[in-house]
Design a protein around this motif. Structure first.
Motif, PDB file in Angstrom:
ATOM      1  N   LEU A 152      24.026  52.583  35.952  1.00  0.00           N
ATOM      2  CA  LEU A 152      24.614  52.194  37.234  1.00  0.00           C
ATOM      3  C   LEU A 152      24.550  50.684  37.433  1.00  0.00           C
ATOM      4  CD1 LEU A 152      23.297  54.981  39.636  1.00  0.00           C
ATOM      5  CD2 LEU A 152      25.603  54.703  38.732  1.00  0.00           C
ATOM      6  N   GLY A 153      23.450  50.074  37.011  1.00  0.00           N
ATOM      7  CA  GLY A 153      23.335  48.628  37.150  1.00  0.00           C
ATOM      8  C   GLY A 153      24.331  47.889  36.278  1.00  0.00           C
ATOM      9  N   VAL A 154      24.525  48.385  35.049  1.00  0.00           N
ATOM     10  CA  VAL A 154      25.490  47.733  34.154  1.00  0.00           C
ATOM     11  C   VAL A 154      26.906  47.870  34.712  1.00  0.00           C
ATOM     12  CG1 VAL A 154      26.536  47.845  31.868  1.00  0.00           C
ATOM     13  CG2 VAL A 154      24.051  47.976  32.113  1.00  0.00           C
ATOM     14  N   LEU A 155      27.255  49.089  35.160  1.00  0.00           N
ATOM     15  CA  LEU A 155      28.605  49.289  35.709  1.00  0.00           C
ATOM     16  C   LEU A 155      28.809  48.467  36.979  1.00  0.00           C
ATOM     17  CD1 LEU A 155      29.040  53.140  35.168  1.00  0.00           C
ATOM     18  CD2 LEU A 155      30.077  51.280  33.855  1.00  0.00           C
ATOM     19  N   GLY A 156      27.820  48.501  37.882  1.00  0.00           N
ATOM     20  CA  GLY A 156      27.956  47.748  39.128  1.00  0.00           C
ATOM     21  C   GLY A 156      27.992  46.256  38.900  1.00  0.00           C
ATOM     22  N   GLY A 157      27.108  45.746  37.998  1.00  0.00           N
ATOM     23  CA  GLY A 157      27.131  44.319  37.705  1.00  0.00           C
ATOM     24  C   GLY A 157      28.429  43.882  37.057  1.00  0.00           C
ATOM     25  N   ALA A 158      28.941  44.711  36.132  1.00  0.00           N
ATOM     26  CA  ALA A 158      30.219  44.381  35.509  1.00  0.00           C
ATOM     27  C   ALA A 158      31.342  44.371  36.538  1.00  0.00           C
ATOM     28  CB  ALA A 158      30.522  45.385  34.392  1.00  0.00           C
ATOM     29  N   TYR A 159      31.297  45.324  37.473  1.00  0.00           N
ATOM     30  CA  TYR A 159      32.322  45.365  38.515  1.00  0.00           C
ATOM     31  C   TYR A 159      32.270  44.099  39.371  1.00  0.00           C
ATOM     32  CZ  TYR A 159      34.970  47.087  42.540  1.00  0.00           C
ATOM     33  OH  TYR A 159      35.894  47.239  43.553  1.00  0.00           O
ATOM     34  N   ALA A 160      31.053  43.717  39.792  1.00  0.00           N
ATOM     35  CA  ALA A 160      30.934  42.531  40.639  1.00  0.00           C
ATOM     36  C   ALA A 160      31.388  41.276  39.906  1.00  0.00           C
ATOM     37  CB  ALA A 160      29.491  42.382  41.114  1.00  0.00           C
ATOM     38  N   VAL A 161      30.984  41.138  38.638  1.00  0.00           N
ATOM     39  CA  VAL A 161      31.396  39.949  37.871  1.00  0.00           C
ATOM     40  C   VAL A 161      32.903  39.941  37.676  1.00  0.00           C
ATOM     41  CG1 VAL A 161      31.229  38.831  35.621  1.00  0.00           C
ATOM     42  CG2 VAL A 161      29.162  39.709  36.730  1.00  0.00           C
ATOM     43  N   ALA A 162      33.477  41.113  37.369  1.00  0.00           N
ATOM     44  CA  ALA A 162      34.929  41.174  37.172  1.00  0.00           C
ATOM     45  C   ALA A 162      35.670  40.828  38.451  1.00  0.00           C
ATOM     46  CB  ALA A 162      35.322  42.576  36.699  1.00  0.00           C
ATOM     47  N   VAL A 163      35.183  41.318  39.585  1.00  0.00           N
ATOM     48  CA  VAL A 163      35.845  41.011  40.860  1.00  0.00           C
ATOM     49  C   VAL A 163      35.811  39.510  41.125  1.00  0.00           C
ATOM     50  CG1 VAL A 163      35.643  41.278  43.360  1.00  0.00           C
ATOM     51  CG2 VAL A 163      35.465  43.273  41.871  1.00  0.00           C
ATOM     52  N   LEU A 164      34.645  38.910  40.970  1.00  0.00           N
ATOM     53  CA  LEU A 164      34.538  37.478  41.248  1.00  0.00           C
ATOM     54  C   LEU A 164      35.347  36.648  40.252  1.00  0.00           C
ATOM     55  CD1 LEU A 164      30.724  37.295  42.082  1.00  0.00           C
ATOM     56  CD2 LEU A 164      32.641  37.329  43.673  1.00  0.00           C
ATOM     57  N   TYR A 165      35.278  37.025  38.971  1.00  0.00           N
ATOM     58  CA  TYR A 165      35.980  36.251  37.952  1.00  0.00           C
ATOM     59  C   TYR A 165      37.488  36.379  38.114  1.00  0.00           C
ATOM     60  CZ  TYR A 165      37.300  34.540  33.321  1.00  0.00           C
ATOM     61  OH  TYR A 165      37.855  33.838  32.290  1.00  0.00           O
ATOM     62  N   ALA A 166      37.953  37.649  38.239  1.00  0.00           N
ATOM     63  CA  ALA A 166      39.391  37.847  38.387  1.00  0.00           C
ATOM     64  C   ALA A 166      39.892  37.308  39.716  1.00  0.00           C
ATOM     65  CB  ALA A 166      39.718  39.343  38.263  1.00  0.00           C
ATOM     66  N   GLY A 167      39.064  37.386  40.737  1.00  0.00           N
ATOM     67  CA  GLY A 167      39.482  36.853  42.030  1.00  0.00           C
ATOM     68  C   GLY A 167      39.713  35.361  41.980  1.00  0.00           C
ATOM     69  N   VAL A 168      38.837  34.663  41.250  1.00  0.00           N
ATOM     70  CA  VAL A 168      39.015  33.215  41.120  1.00  0.00           C
ATOM     71  C   VAL A 168      40.256  32.897  40.304  1.00  0.00           C
ATOM     72  CG1 VAL A 168      37.997  31.114  40.162  1.00  0.00           C
ATOM     73  CG2 VAL A 168      36.568  32.727  41.432  1.00  0.00           C
ATOM     74  N   LEU A 169      40.480  33.633  39.213  1.00  0.00           N
ATOM     75  CA  LEU A 169      41.643  33.361  38.370  1.00  0.00           C
ATOM     76  C   LEU A 169      42.949  33.675  39.083  1.00  0.00           C
ATOM     77  CD1 LEU A 169      40.475  34.674  34.866  1.00  0.00           C
ATOM     78  CD2 LEU A 169      40.584  32.314  35.680  1.00  0.00           C
ATOM     79  N   LEU A 170      42.955  34.762  39.873  1.00  0.00           N
ATOM     80  CA  LEU A 170      44.192  35.170  40.539  1.00  0.00           C
ATOM     81  C   LEU A 170      44.369  34.560  41.918  1.00  0.00           C
ATOM     82  CD1 LEU A 170      44.146  38.979  39.632  1.00  0.00           C
ATOM     83  CD2 LEU A 170      45.475  37.158  38.536  1.00  0.00           C
ATOM     84  N   SER A 171      43.419  33.717  42.314  1.00  0.00           N
ATOM     85  CA  SER A 171      43.500  33.177  43.675  1.00  0.00           C
ATOM     86  C   SER A 171      44.718  32.298  43.884  1.00  0.00           C
ATOM     87  CB  SER A 171      42.227  32.387  43.990  1.00  0.00           C
ATOM     88  OG  SER A 171      42.086  31.307  43.074  1.00  0.00           O
ATOM     89  N   LEU A 172      45.251  31.722  42.793  1.00  0.00           N
ATOM     90  CA  LEU A 172      46.416  30.851  42.918  1.00  0.00           C
ATOM     91  C   LEU A 172      47.730  31.605  42.769  1.00  0.00           C
ATOM     92  CD1 LEU A 172      45.142  27.806  40.810  1.00  0.00           C
ATOM     93  CD2 LEU A 172      45.037  28.143  43.291  1.00  0.00           C
ATOM     94  N   THR A 173      47.647  32.904  42.588  1.00  0.00           N
ATOM     95  CA  THR A 173      48.864  33.709  42.415  1.00  0.00           C
ATOM     96  C   THR A 173      49.046  34.631  43.616  1.00  0.00           C
ATOM     97  OG1 THR A 173      47.736  35.516  41.272  1.00  0.00           O
ATOM     98  CG2 THR A 173      48.478  33.656  39.924  1.00  0.00           C
ATOM     99  N   VAL A 174      50.182  35.319  43.605  1.00  0.00           N
ATOM    100  CA  VAL A 174      50.475  36.251  44.694  1.00  0.00           C
ATOM    101  C   VAL A 174      49.546  37.457  44.650  1.00  0.00           C
ATOM    102  CG1 VAL A 174      52.299  37.676  45.732  1.00  0.00           C
ATOM    103  CG2 VAL A 174      52.867  35.478  44.676  1.00  0.00           C
ATOM    104  N   LEU A 175      49.084  37.828  43.454  1.00  0.00           N
ATOM    105  CA  LEU A 175      48.254  39.015  43.299  1.00  0.00           C
ATOM    106  C   LEU A 175      46.792  38.778  43.652  1.00  0.00           C
ATOM    107  CD1 LEU A 175      49.651  40.319  39.879  1.00  0.00           C
ATOM    108  CD2 LEU A 175      50.277  41.061  42.191  1.00  0.00           C
ATOM    109  N   GLY A 176      46.426  37.525  43.905  1.00  0.00           N
ATOM    110  CA  GLY A 176      45.021  37.215  44.117  1.00  0.00           C
ATOM    111  C   GLY A 176      44.415  37.918  45.316  1.00  0.00           C
ATOM    112  N   LEU A 177      45.005  37.687  46.496  1.00  0.00           N
ATOM    113  CA  LEU A 177      44.433  38.264  47.712  1.00  0.00           C
ATOM    114  C   LEU A 177      44.491  39.788  47.720  1.00  0.00           C
ATOM    115  CD1 LEU A 177      45.587  35.752  50.477  1.00  0.00           C
ATOM    116  CD2 LEU A 177      43.339  36.008  49.435  1.00  0.00           C
ATOM    117  N   PRO A 178      45.622  40.431  47.358  1.00  0.00           N
ATOM    118  CA  PRO A 178      45.606  41.904  47.306  1.00  0.00           C
ATOM    119  C   PRO A 178      44.550  42.453  46.350  1.00  0.00           C
ATOM    120  CG  PRO A 178      47.846  41.092  47.277  1.00  0.00           C
ATOM    121  CD  PRO A 178      46.977  39.894  47.125  1.00  0.00           C
ATOM    122  N   PHE A 179      44.330  41.783  45.216  1.00  0.00           N
ATOM    123  CA  PHE A 179      43.319  42.248  44.276  1.00  0.00           C
ATOM    124  C   PHE A 179      41.921  42.161  44.895  1.00  0.00           C
ATOM    125  CE2 PHE A 179      40.100  41.161  41.116  1.00  0.00           C
ATOM    126  CZ  PHE A 179      40.177  42.270  40.291  1.00  0.00           C
TER     127      PHE A 179
END
Length: 437
Positions: free
Chosen positions: A24-51
């Motif tokens: 659970l810790g590995v899945l949850g940590g991976a989810y949190a890192v993916a959200v933060l990482y992808a959120g930063v990368l997509l923040s300049l695109t249209v898909l950023g905020l919906p994601f």
């Protein structure tokens, strides 16, 4: 000794939570890192905020899953945060999700939970296996290396080290379980402002219910007590009036001694005459007057009792005057110790007074104590009340002694209640309140 046994013991829920903590810790940590990482990368695109909005909604659901696991396995009930507001409009709802502190705190929980999950898995699985390997090290070495082999320092030291590691496992599991509980309380529950709002809502509900019950009780006491006493008093006075009327003849009667044309008739006065000559029955009249006096005293005492329940008159002089008078009526001898350097607000004084009254009532009814002690201090903006007794002990909040309701009423004025009552006694119950709201 009991504290040491409790510290060494480990529940099955803690073991299960530690085993499940790694995946659970590995899945949850991976989810949190993916959200933060992808959120930063997509923040300049249209898909950023919906994601990010969708990811935060998913984080809320993951927080609910972890909160359920903490409650079922670690026996730590974390209050659920309030539901997410749903304003009208797509952009307004997205803004509500992006500014939701619960979702962001859940992401932080998933990040911190990852190292705790790894440590928990190590404590439950790796440390026991390592201790077994160390204890059996001399045997494993001889099984893998045929031929004679002398006993060396490594063989002699592996066994005690393995036993020491095995002895540390329960303490490590309990320590990690405590860290998981603290982390869940800090990040998976409502934020402090939401907790404060919920506390105020609960306090308002308790206050309204208590006032409603008090008004109903006051109405019942007035209807069944004071009103009935006043009716009885009116009946007694009516009977007395009838006795007086029996001794006074009608106007113009022959035996009334009433002047006719301004000249007395020469009859004997009926008021002063004996009962046999038409006068009132003085014995019966005296009985009725005595009864009326007694009913009046009972009515006054009842009214005083009702007004004392609303606001004790003794509190006009503060707790220093009210509490000694309260303890004087206790069937159990009470030693009073007061250190009142400051005078609290009136509402705090009333809460302390009724809290002391209920605690002393519990001592008299449930403790079997021979003596008790009441201590109240008021200094530095805090009021502390302590009631101790030498009774049988075993008191607990929610154990049927009214302590749960008392704790709820103290919460209305930001007060807290604690109980220390081991079986066999002694019992110490304390309350702490602010001096001013």
């Amino acid at each position: 000794m009991a504290e040491r046994r409790r510290y060494r013991s480990v529940s099955g829920g803690e073991l299960a939570f530690a085993v499940l903590g790694l995946p659970l810790g590995v899945l949850g940590g991976a989810y949190a890192v993916a959200v933060l990482y992808a959120g930063v990368l997509l923040s300049l695109t249209v898909l950023g905020l919906p994601f990010v909005v969708a990811a935060l909604l998913g984080a809320r659901r993951l927080g609910g899953l972890h909160r359920w696991l903490v409650g079922r396995l670690l026996r730590e009930e974390v209050p659920a945060p309030p539901p997410l507001p749903r304003p009208s409009g797509v952009f307004a709802r997205g803004r509500a999700v992006l500014t939701d502190p619960v979702a962001w705190r859940t992401l932080l929980y998933l990040l911190v939970r990852l190292p705790l999950g790894v440590l928990g898995f190590l404590a439950v699985v790796v440390l026991p296996l390592g201790s077994v390997w160390l204890v059996g090290f001399p045997l494993w070495v001889r099984m893998m290396e045929p031929g004679p082999r002398s006993i060396g320092l490594l063989d002699l030291g592996a066994v005690p080290v393995g036993l020491a590691v095995l002895a540390v496992v329960p303490a490590a599991v309990r320590a990690l379980g405590g860290a998981d509980r603290a982390l869940a309380r800090a990040l998976l529950g409502p934020v402090r402002s939401q907790q404060r709002v919920r506390q105020l809502e609960n306090a308002r509900a308790i206050l309204l219910a208590e006032n409603t019950d008090r008004l109903r009780g006051l109405e019942r006491d007035l209807h069944d007590g004071t009103q009935a006493q006043l009716v009885a008093l009116a009946i007694t006075l009516s009977l007395a009036d009838d006795v007086l009327a029996e001794g006074v003849p009608s106007a113009g009667g022959p035996a009334g001694g009433v002047p006719v044309g301004g000249v007395p008739t020469g009859g004997v006065s009926s008021v002063d005459g004996p009962a046999g000559s038409g006068g009132p029955d003085l014995g019966r009249l005296r009985t009725l007057v005595d009864r009326a006096r007694g009913q009046t005293d009972d009515t006054i005492a009842g009214l005083r009792r009702l007004t004392r329940g609303i606001h004790p008159v003794a509190l006009d002089g503060g707790l220093a005057q009210a509490l000694p008078g309260l303890t004087a009526t206790s069937p159990v001898p009470v030693d009073v110790r007061l250190d009142l350097r400051e005078r609290p607000e009136e509402v705090i004084e009333r809460a302390v007074y009724f809290c002391a009254a209920e605690l002393l009532t519990n001592v008299a009814k449930h403790s079997g104590a021979r003596s008790a002690e009441l201590t109240v201090t008021a200094a530095d903006g805090r009021v502390r009340l302590t009631v101790s007794d030498d009774g049988r002990g075993g008191a607990a909040i929610g154990a049927g002694t009214g302590l749960a309701g008392l704790a709820e009423r103290l919460a209305v004025v930001d007060g807290t209640l604690w109980v220390d009552s081991p079986p066999g006694g002694p019992t110490v119950v304390g309350a702490e309140l602010p001096g001013r709201l």
